[in-house]
Every structure is written in structure tokens, then in C-alpha cells.
Design a protein around this motif. Structure first.
Motif, mmCIF file in Angstrom:
data_model
loop_
_atom_site.group_PDB
_atom_site.id
_atom_site.type_symbol
_atom_site.label_atom_id
_atom_site.label_comp_id
_atom_site.label_asym_id
_atom_site.label_seq_id
_atom_site.Cartn_x
_atom_site.Cartn_y
_atom_site.Cartn_z
ATOM 1 N N UNK A 143 -2.275 -35.438 5.010
ATOM 2 C CA UNK A 143 -2.959 -33.901 4.698
ATOM 3 C C UNK A 143 -4.384 -34.431 5.126
ATOM 4 N N UNK A 144 -5.375 -33.205 5.277
ATOM 5 C CA UNK A 144 -6.694 -33.355 5.606
ATOM 6 C C UNK A 144 -7.259 -34.118 4.528
ATOM 7 N N UNK A 145 -6.978 -34.057 3.208
ATOM 8 C CA UNK A 145 -7.889 -34.733 2.050
ATOM 9 C C UNK A 145 -7.621 -36.111 2.184
ATOM 10 N N UNK A 146 -6.111 -36.560 2.374
ATOM 11 C CA UNK A 146 -5.847 -37.891 2.624
ATOM 12 C C UNK A 146 -6.639 -38.801 3.604
ATOM 13 N N UNK A 147 -6.758 -38.156 4.799
ATOM 14 C CA UNK A 147 -7.547 -38.400 6.109
ATOM 15 C C UNK A 147 -9.037 -38.620 5.755
ATOM 16 N N UNK A 148 -9.508 -37.777 4.806
ATOM 17 C CA UNK A 148 -10.952 -37.839 4.221
ATOM 18 C C UNK A 148 -11.198 -39.025 3.389
ATOM 19 N N UNK A 149 -10.172 -39.265 2.612
ATOM 20 C CA UNK A 149 -10.387 -40.382 1.704
ATOM 21 C C UNK A 149 -10.250 -41.677 2.565
ATOM 22 N N UNK A 150 -9.427 -41.896 3.511
ATOM 23 C CA UNK A 150 -9.384 -42.878 4.371
ATOM 24 C C UNK A 150 -10.589 -43.114 5.151
ATOM 25 N N UNK A 151 -11.201 -42.120 5.933
ATOM 26 C CA UNK A 151 -12.513 -41.968 6.414
ATOM 27 C C UNK A 151 -13.455 -42.735 5.392
ATOM 28 N N UNK A 152 -13.491 -42.161 4.322
ATOM 29 C CA UNK A 152 -14.611 -42.515 3.387
ATOM 30 C C UNK A 152 -14.607 -44.030 3.161
ATOM 31 N N UNK A 153 -13.146 -44.528 2.719
ATOM 32 C CA UNK A 153 -12.987 -45.907 2.434
ATOM 33 C C UNK A 153 -13.482 -46.895 3.651
ATOM 34 N N UNK A 154 -13.131 -46.188 5.012
ATOM 35 C CA UNK A 154 -13.510 -46.980 6.274
ATOM 36 C C UNK A 154 -14.922 -47.084 6.445
ATOM 37 N N UNK A 155 -15.721 -46.252 6.013
ATOM 38 C CA UNK A 155 -17.419 -46.289 6.280
ATOM 39 C C UNK A 155 -18.177 -46.357 5.241
ATOM 40 N N UNK A 156 -17.606 -46.565 4.090
ATOM 41 C CA UNK A 156 -18.238 -46.878 2.760
ATOM 42 C C UNK A 156 -18.253 -48.667 2.558
#
Length: 308
Positions: free
Chosen positions: A37-50
Motif C-alpha cells: 500500500x502507499x502507507x507501507x511504501x512511505x514507511x519503507x521510504x522513511x526507514x531508508x532515509x532516516x
């Protein structure tokens, strides 16, 4: 204080735009053709960039329900994409970070997102593309809540002088195309200032924004009656907050309080923002001549302010 009523036509316009845009970018479908889902990808994005956030930080910043976020994180852990490590500051808290497998899973989603943005923009002529980007930026700026920023002007500490040299080298190279010759010049000025600094008659300030160094300026003694303003610098993300003007005002107040009769400075005609600050504070251009240095053709300028 209550907000003024919103006309129904404006509510309808916002809802219409939401329907159009979510359909246009495919938000209602599995995101980017993936299983997520969009939410899951957004969480992945934050984990990858933080840098190793906590679950509570992610939930707060993404406005996610704690239970929902916990299920997403457990799913990622089950796939071997996420690991938890104890916080060195508090062993009761866990820090989150993607494993190499997690980064490998995220990379194609990142590229697909870039490709979709490119496909959205590519058919538009340059002028319409510029208008679209400007409208997006305007929406973001208007809808973001105002953020309170903490500004501190403090005395220089160990490490600050090196930072001042580095910022001059990086900013003037990036924004004006100066060669390393300019950084070498600044390093010499800073070294001399550090060796001969007289706190009775001289002073420096480091500006911090939300705890991060963003600017500097110094007043040095040139003669018993003349002080010189030096090393005024401000990083790009701290501009627009009138910090440069505030640093110059501190210099003027210090020089006047010490009984100097004149405050002088050197700059060049290319630095429009700094020159505007000097002029607004009453500095006058007293000398100007062509200068070829740092890989550029410049105009050398000396400015002066009478303090009494």
C-alpha cells in the motif's frame, strides 16, 4: 479564535482536486504495481532515509495509528528487511534500521517512483511544467503548519573556526564558482584571527538554528578607532529569516559600545544580499575597483560606517 467559515464551493473544489489527483497518480491501486500500500511504501521510504528512528517517531511524523504501524513493522521484520537495535541513550528503546535486504527491496520502488514522476512531467512543455511545480510548492507551503524556529547567537567554540572556513569554501564554490584559492584566503584570515584574537576589543558570533550552526561573523580591531567586520556567512537553508541582518547589527552594536569611530568591511559587487544589508544599515561604498581572483572577474569593494 474560531476559523472563518469555509464556503461550500471551496470544499467542493478541494474534494474534486483530491479525486482527480489520486486517480492520476494511481493512489487507489497497489502502489507502483507492487504488493504494498502507499502507507507501507512511505514507511519503507522513511526507514531508508532516516538515521535509525524509533517507532514512536515514525508514528508521530506520519500520523499513523500505533497498532497499524506495529503491524507494518512486524511484516517488514518477517521478510528480513528490518532490524531493531537498542538505543545507546536508553536501552529500553529500540532503534529501527533497514537491513541490506530491506534496502534491496526498496530500491526498485524508489526508481519506479522516479519513473512515474518523470512520466507525469515529460509530456508538458517547459512553461507548463514550471507552472505545475510552482503550484505544487505553493500548496505545500500554504498547507504546512507554521514552525517555530529557535535562533541562538553564541560565542565561538572549538571546532567553529574550521566550520567557518569549510562553509566559505563550499558555499562560494557552489553558488559563485570560486576556486579553492578563496578557501585558502579565508583559512589564512581565520588562522590569524585565532592567533591574535583580543576579547577586550574583538568579538565573534556563531548563529545556530534549531541547534545547528548556520552562520558566523566577526569584528576585529584594525586600529584604536577602526574595527573591521569579517567572515559574514549564512548557509542556504537559514536565509530569509533576517539572520544576516541580525549578525551585522550585533557587529555594529559591539563596535559602537567599544568606542570605535568607524566600522569597515570588504566585499565584492557580486554579493547582492550582503550589500543590501550593509546599505540598509548606513554603510557607504568608499572604494571600488576591478578584481580578478578565485577564478572569477569581480569588483572589489570597501564599505564604511561612521559610528559617531
Amino acid at each position: 479564535m474560531p476559523h472563518p467559515p469555509v464556503p461550500p464551493a471551496q470544499v467542493k473544489a478541494v474534494r474534486g482536486f483530491n479525486r482527480f489527483y489520486t486517480q492520476r497518480i494511481g493512489v487507489l491501486d497497489p502502489y507502483l504495481g507492487s504488493e504494498f500500500s502507499l502507507t507501507e511504501v512511505r514507511v519503507l521510504y522513511e526507514l531508508a532515509h532516516r538515521d535509525q528512528p524509533t517507532a514512536s517517531e515514525l508514528g508521530r511524523d506520519l500520523s499513523l495509528d500505533a497498532g497499524y504501524l506495529s503491524r507494518i513493522l512486524r511484516r517488514f521484520e518477517g521478510k528480513g528487511w528490518l532490524e531493531r537495535v537498542p538505543s545507546p541513550a536508553d536501552a529500553r528503546r529500540s532503534l529501527l534500521r533497514l537491513t541490506p535486504a530491506g534496502h534491496e527491496a526498496f530500491a526498485p520502488l524508489q526508481q519506479r517512483s522516479r519513473d512515474e514522476a518523470t512520466a507525469l512531467l515529460a509530456p508538458l512543455p517547459d512553461d507548463r511544467r514550471g507552472r505545475l511545480i510552482a503550484a505544487m510548492q505553493a500548496m505545500q507551503q500554504l498547507l504546512e503548519p507554521p514552525v517555530s524556529r529557535t535562533v541562538v547567537l553564541r560565542d565561538p567554540r572549538p571546532g567553529d573556526l574550521g566550520w567557518v572556513v569549510m562553509q566559505h569554501g563550499e558555499i562560494y564554490s557552489r553558488e559563485y564558482g570560486y576556486t579553492s584559492e578563496f578557501e585558502i584566503l579565508v583559512a589564512g584570515i581565520v588562522a590569524e584571527l585565532g592567533r591574535k584574537f583580543d576579547p577586550q576589543w574583538e568579538k565573534g558570533w556563531i548563529a545556530e538554528l534549531d541547534g545547528e550552526r548556520v552562520g558566523s561573523v566577526f569584528v576585529v580591531r584594525q586600529s584604536p578607532t577602526v574595527a573591521k567586520l569579517r567572515l559574514l556567512i549564512l548557509t542556504e537553508h537559514a536565509r530569509g529569516l533576517k539572520l544576516g541582518a541580525r549578525l551585522v547589527d550585533e557587529c555594529i552594536a559591539f563596535a559602537r559600545g567599544k568606542g570605535y569611530r568607524k566600522l569597515v568591511l570588504w566585499t565584492n559587487g557580486q554579493l547582492a544580499a550582503a550589500r543590501a544589508i550593509y546599505a540598509s544599515r548606513g554603510f557607504e561604498l568608499v572604494e571600488s575597483e576591478p578584481l580578478e581572483a578565485y577564478g572569477r572577474k569581480l569588483t572589489s569593494e570597501t564599505w564604511s560606517l561612521k559610528l559617531r
